[in-house]
Design an enzyme around this catalytic site. Structure first.
Site, mmCIF file in Angstrom:
data_model
loop_
_atom_site.group_PDB
_atom_site.id
_atom_site.type_symbol
_atom_site.label_atom_id
_atom_site.label_comp_id
_atom_site.label_asym_id
_atom_site.label_seq_id
_atom_site.Cartn_x
_atom_site.Cartn_y
_atom_site.Cartn_z
ATOM 1 N N ASP A 6 18.607 4.458 22.605
ATOM 2 C CA ASP A 6 18.963 5.474 23.590
ATOM 3 C C ASP A 6 19.620 4.809 24.801
ATOM 4 O O ASP A 6 20.323 3.810 24.642
ATOM 5 C CB ASP A 6 17.698 6.250 23.982
ATOM 6 C CG ASP A 6 18.000 7.694 24.343
ATOM 7 O OD1 ASP A 6 18.691 7.910 25.343
ATOM 8 O OD2 ASP A 6 17.541 8.604 23.633
ATOM 9 N N HIS A 9 17.733 9.816 30.164
ATOM 10 C CA HIS A 9 17.621 10.326 28.797
ATOM 11 C C HIS A 9 16.679 9.478 27.951
ATOM 12 O O HIS A 9 15.777 9.996 27.268
ATOM 13 C CB HIS A 9 19.018 10.362 28.175
ATOM 14 C CG HIS A 9 19.120 11.121 26.892
ATOM 15 N ND1 HIS A 9 18.865 10.542 25.670
ATOM 16 C CD2 HIS A 9 19.469 12.411 26.638
ATOM 17 C CE1 HIS A 9 19.058 11.441 24.714
ATOM 18 N NE2 HIS A 9 19.427 12.584 25.274
ATOM 19 N N SER A 25 18.002 16.374 21.396
ATOM 20 C CA SER A 25 17.545 15.063 21.872
ATOM 21 C C SER A 25 16.064 15.082 22.196
ATOM 22 O O SER A 25 15.386 14.058 22.100
ATOM 23 C CB SER A 25 18.322 14.651 23.127
ATOM 24 O OG SER A 25 19.596 14.159 22.817
#
Length: 790
Positions: free
Chosen positions: A196, A252, A577
């Site tokens: 990620d 994220h 996600s």
């Protein structure tokens, strides 16, 4: 005067990246170009041409043609600019040969040298994949790419592209709460690899209080960059390509990592919204982070494949990757499918986000059968905000507004009524940049036909904005006081404004309410059919992906608005996600009880125990949610599992790829069987059933499957079909499976006979097969769809 001289330089390898920078320097008033490796490498004195020996010892060997200038006994080197016509390509070569004397780097340089006519092959080699599978990335011309693609040792050559980045209440909602039974000792030995944007190591979600040292099986390293420290929770960190650190500055990666395996942290919220205890599915598990993405640079596929190469060799147990392209790719050109295949061979399950391009049919990008592809659905907590009109009417919006307006009622104005001199009414209605007259909107709440208008309204002096979006089924964090309304509610406010000369309203701070309709697939969640392999239903399963609160990077922006200066430690995000790490955490939870189970068995257990979901507006529902909504507690005791080995995947690949290519991928002398009905992809031992038939033609399909008993040693399962279509005859043979021991396997066939499917009135047939022994219910979706649908 510079003379050409061939020189071999040897550099110690302290990073796997091999990025070359060309910098201009001035020395003795002579402009000289100098070659650097970034990050800096330590040079070893002397050189040798024995590349193979040095590569085995972890040393990178570069052969360059340098113009040489002798000046004061100093050796100055310069390199020519790389041909601007070159592009970065990934050259995939399958599995690593078992021959111990094989040197991947030497081989990669050798085959590059065979095709590169101008310049040095070493200058063009960007990265060598050599830990878990075979391949490299290089800067190539189109002719060189074609020459490599024609080599017998090469599976595929494809351009390096950029992939896109695609919790308090969520775990309680799916039954995995704080009192759930756990196998804590084994759970602490599980390592989740997160590919990620990196991670924020100082977050409370990743403290290592009470954690023992890393499991002995761990073979990775902490190479997170400057000022990055691992601990007994975050046991490994790496970064790739232009990314300069494993420290997450986007939020994220921190969010996904904490969703899968974050610690149990009490009393967190987003400005007092969604309050609760944030935790992952397996709080005792360890995390290894692989930073391949940034907001500005995206996620290079070259780096993604390198992260898989490392994660597999490092010894992770589960990989979660919430990335994907804009559309599905052939397996031999899909870096996630390639990496996940080699991970599966090593006993590692990869979970992947299905994509955020829904509800368009065929938009699912995660389609390989060895991946667990995850759709996004809602949980039973919905965040709303309210607009109170001057006449007392309450209009409910769906957004995350953390602001409170100081007052009870503010004048309303429509963007069109506040158009500046240089803009059309249409542009002003959408509140486009520069289109609102500040004198007209100051101190008022502005109605904007587009979501993007809220920044413009605020900059023009408005106290708030009411925004229109007809797609809204999940809340968006707003940077200023605002709310988002669907068409019906938005038009109701317009009608109110037209009914009075003194239209006023107030926007309240958001609040949470219970959503009894959950779980429902989000509109953005990508849909099937699987355009690469339509006989495999994708996505596989649904998991929470809407309004998920989890850890966040405190330096990352909360929204994309330049006016938003807020920073938080926990934030709310929505997307596949977010659903992907939920599935990864659930897989790790199952693995804690069954450490010896294969990736396919874990995947099967999650799919066959999933909760059935209501049919969505998109038909058929299986294209939206696969087998249903994830149920991790039930998945630890599925009763039966559908196994799939490397050989099964190779057999499936034989049906879509050539035998020579399959041999390279398998890394052995695998041969493809002669074609027969049994070799069809629909007979891959998958936990779901899918068939494709021509439009309006009678069909007869047979599926072959084998199930393994993991429930009771002595057990008898009976088959039952649910949702049967009256025009299609579905039979299971045999209808009863009797087992005398654990791990015993039994075959069965499912046959469907029908008169033909229409491309309009009946383009598909849905049903489900359930095997039950009175305790376990092993459910698999059945979906027959017409050729035209994909």
């Amino acid at each position: 005067m510079c003379n050409l001289l061939s020189v071999s330089l040897i550099w110690y390898r302290n990073e796997d990246a091999m990025k070359i920078e060309v910098k201009e320097i001035w020395l003795h008033k002579i402009n000289v170009r100098r070659c650097h490796l970034h990050p800096p490498y330590k040079a070893q004195q002397g050189y040798t041409s024995e590349h193979q020996t040095m590569a085995k010892n972890g040393v990178l060997v570069f052969s360059y043609i340098f113009p040489i200038l002798m000046l004061n006994m100093s050796l100055l080197v310069c390199i020519s600019a790389i041909d601007e016509n070159r592009k970065v390509y990934i050259v995939y070569m399958g599995s690593l040969p078992s021959n111990e004397s094989y040197s991947p780097l030497s081989h990669h340089l050798n085959i590059l040298e065979r095709v590169v006519k101008n310049g040095s092959a070493a200058n063009l080699l960007m990265r060598s994949y050599r830990r878990s599978f075979n391949g490299f990335a290089a800067k190539l011309t189109d002719n060189e790419r074609q020459a490599l693609a024609n080599m017998k040792e090469v599976v595929s050559v494809f351009p390096s592209t950029t992939l896109q980045l695609q919790t308090t209440r969520s775990w309680d909602f799916i039954g995995l709460n704080e009192t759930t039974h756990r196998n804590a000792t084994v759970e602490s030995d599980i390592i989740i690899g997160v590919i990620d944007t990196g991670i924020w190591p100082e977050s409370e979600s990743f403290k290592d209080d009470g954690f023992a040292p890393a499991p002995k099986k761990w073979k990775g390293a902490c190479k997170g960059g400057e000022n990055f420290t691992c601990n007994n929770k975050i046991i490994g960190a790496r970064f790739y390509g232009p990314i300069q650190s494993a420290r997450d500055e986007e939020g994220h990666g921190t969010h996904t990592a904490s969703t899968a395996a974050g610690n149990d942290v009490k009393a967190v919220s987003f400005y007092k919204l969604a309050q609760g205890a944030a935790r992952g599915a397996v709080p005792s598990a360890r995390i290894a982070t692989y930073a391949v993405c940034s907001a500005n640079l995206g996620c290079s596929t070259e780096s993604v494949l390198a992260a898989f190469d490392d994660a597999i060799a490092d010894g992770v147990d589960v990989i979660t990757i919430s990335l994907g392209g804009m559309f599905a790719m052939p397996f031999q050109e899909d870096v996630i499918a390639i990496g996940a295949f080699h991970a599966s061979v090593k006993g590692i399950l990869t979970t992947n986000s299905a994509g955020n391009s829904g509800p368009i049919a065929g938009s699912v990008t995660s389609v390989a059968p060895w991946l667990l592809s995850v759709a996004a659905s809602s949980i039973d907590r919905r965040i709303i905000d309210k607009v109170i009109l001057g006449n007392g009417t309450t209009v409910v919006g769906l957004s995350v507004n953390s602001f409170t307006l100081n007052g009870t009622g503010f004048p309303l104005i429509y963007g069109k009524a506040a158009a500046s001199r240089n803009c059309s009414e249409f542009a002003a209605g959408g509140c486009h940049s520069g289109c609102l007259d500040g004198d007209l909107v100051k101190g008022k709440i502005v109605l904007c036909d587009e979501i993007s208008g809220h920044d413009v309204a605020y900059e023009a002096g408005a106290v708030g904005s009411i925004l229109n979006a007809d797609w809204v089924d999940f809340p968006v964090i707003l940077a200023q006081p605002a709310t988002i309304l669907r068409d019906h509610e938005y038009n109701a406010i317009k009608s109110y404004m037209n009914s009075t000369e003194d239209a006023r309203a107030n926007i309240l701070k958001s609040e949470a309410e219970r959503d009894d309709t959950a779980p429902v697939i989000a509109s953005f969640s990508a849909r099937g059919p699987n355009i690469i392999l339509p006989e495999i239903i994708k996505p596989d399963i649904s998991a929470p992906g809407v309004t998920i609160l989890a850890a966040y990077s405190p330096v990352a922006p909360v929204t994309n608005s330049p006016e938003d200066k807020r920073h938080v430690k926990y934030s709310i995000m929505s997307g596949t996600s977010m659903s992907c790490p939920h599935a990864a955490g659930a897989a790790a939870y199952v693995k804690a009880f069954h450490p010896d189970w294969s990736p396919a068995a874990i995947k099967s257990s999650l799919m066959t125990t999933a909760w059935p979901m209501n049919v969505t507006n998109d038909s058929p529902g299986e294209f939206a949610y696969g087998s249903g909504h994830i149920n991790p507690v039930q998945a630890i005791n599925p009763g039966l599992v559908y196994e799939a080995s490397k050989e099964d995947y190779i057999k499936l690949l034989c049906s879509i790829l050539g035998e020579s290519m399959v041999r390279l991928i398998s890394g052995d002398n695998s041969t493809c069987p002669t074609h027969s009905d049994k070799d069809s992809p629909k007979d891959h031992n998958y936990p779901s059933f899918a068939g494709v038939v021509p439009v309006k033609k009678a069909f007869s399909l047979q599926f072959h499957r084998v199930v393994k008993n993991v429930g009771f040693a002595n057990s008898t399962y009976s088959a039952k079909i649910f949702g049967k279509n009256t025009q299609v005859d579905i039979k299971v043979v045999p209808e009863v499976l009797s087992f005398e021991s654990l791990n015993q396997e039994k075959p069965f066939d499912v046959t469907l006979v029908g008169p033909g499917l229409s491309d309009d009135s009946q383009p598909h047939v849905s049903a489900s097969l359930v095997w039950s022994d009175g305790t376990h219910s092993v459910r698999s979706p059945i979906l027959i769809h017409s050729q035209k649908e994909y």
